[in-house]
Scaffold this active site. Sequence first.
Site, PDB file in Angstrom:
ATOM      1  N   HIS A 133       0.838  -1.197   0.000  1.00 36.17           N
ATOM      2  CA  HIS A 133       0.000   0.000   0.000  1.00 36.17           C
ATOM      3  C   HIS A 133       0.874   1.249   0.000  1.00 36.17           C
ATOM      4  CE1 HIS A 133      -3.310  -2.659   1.274  1.00 36.17           C
ATOM      5  NE2 HIS A 133      -4.103  -1.709   0.817  1.00 36.17           N
ATOM      6  N   LYS A 145      -0.445   4.759   4.700  1.00 36.33           N
ATOM      7  CA  LYS A 145      -1.286   3.786   5.419  1.00 36.33           C
ATOM      8  C   LYS A 145      -0.773   3.590   6.848  1.00 36.33           C
ATOM      9  CE  LYS A 145      -3.670  -0.596   4.969  1.00 36.33           C
ATOM     10  NZ  LYS A 145      -4.939   0.010   5.399  1.00 36.33           N
TER      11      LYS A 145
END
Length: 271
Positions: free
Chosen positions: A158, A162
């Site tokens: 990600h 995040k």
Amino acid sequence: MADDLKIGIVGGAGRMGQMNVIQATATEGCVIAGATESPGHAALGEDVGSLAGLGPLGVELGDDPAAMIAGVDVVVDFTVPQATVETARLAAQAGAALVAGTTGLDPEQEAEIEKATRHVAVVRAANMSVGVTVLAALTEQVAGMLGPDYDIEVLEMHHRHKIDAPSGTALALGTAAAAGRKVALDDVKQAVRDGHTGARPSGEIGFATLRGGDVAGEHSVIFATDGERLVLQHKASSRRVFAVGAVRAALWTRDRPAGLYNMRHVLGFEN
Ligand code: NAD
């Protein structure tokens, strides 16, 4: 014809909040009727449509979630665990349905969300995309078919912003793999490997986390044995896929009885 479904967005200035505003505005049968942000947020008072790059929608970002939720049919919340717990409490009080996409909740916080499901319909999924919903179903099936000779590893990547790891989606895929093997993920989960780990125990479900750049979300479930590997993979190239699922889930809650639902229910894969 039924009135448009009134959607409230919690976290309207966030990455997913803005995407949910864009998607709901582009979807027939619903309208953005309210939006909030955290107290003291720099965007408070701004029009939530302008913030999302759509032009004004006549909906200001406020900081009073109770008042906002009282005026909507369904709340869509992709924020942080503490805020989502509060949203669930307020939605249950106001009789508004809830679509909760926030990840990283601890078991006590998840239990708080479940309390709301006694009063209103709640759609809860760590990943609202159609592709990942199908991937989870396939993962469960494949884990059952291949059996314990195949080591299962979940790899995810990600964007750099995040804040939780492994991703909620990776954990949901691990849970699906464990269900396919008829075990509980908590009994076989290996989320951290570092230093002298020794050989890989059989039956373990491992996780590996990568972070960087602007990656919207990539997940692979790897089934590895001597001589072959089977890999199931999903790549999200835009957050829009999550918003498409969230708005679909919001529309699906209309007239739905109180209860806890997931994207498999919304997509009609499960009753
Ligand atoms: P983000 O940081 O861009 O947005 C979160 C927003 O919530 C921020 O604007 C923040 O100010 C706001 N917020 C914090 N506390 C608040 C409060 N008390 N009231 C109102 N707003 C508040 O993060 P993001 O990338 O949009 O992700 C948000 C969450 O959604 C994360 O947990 C992420 O993992 C999850 N997510 C889920 C899916 C899914 O399909 N279920 C998809 C993508 C992201």
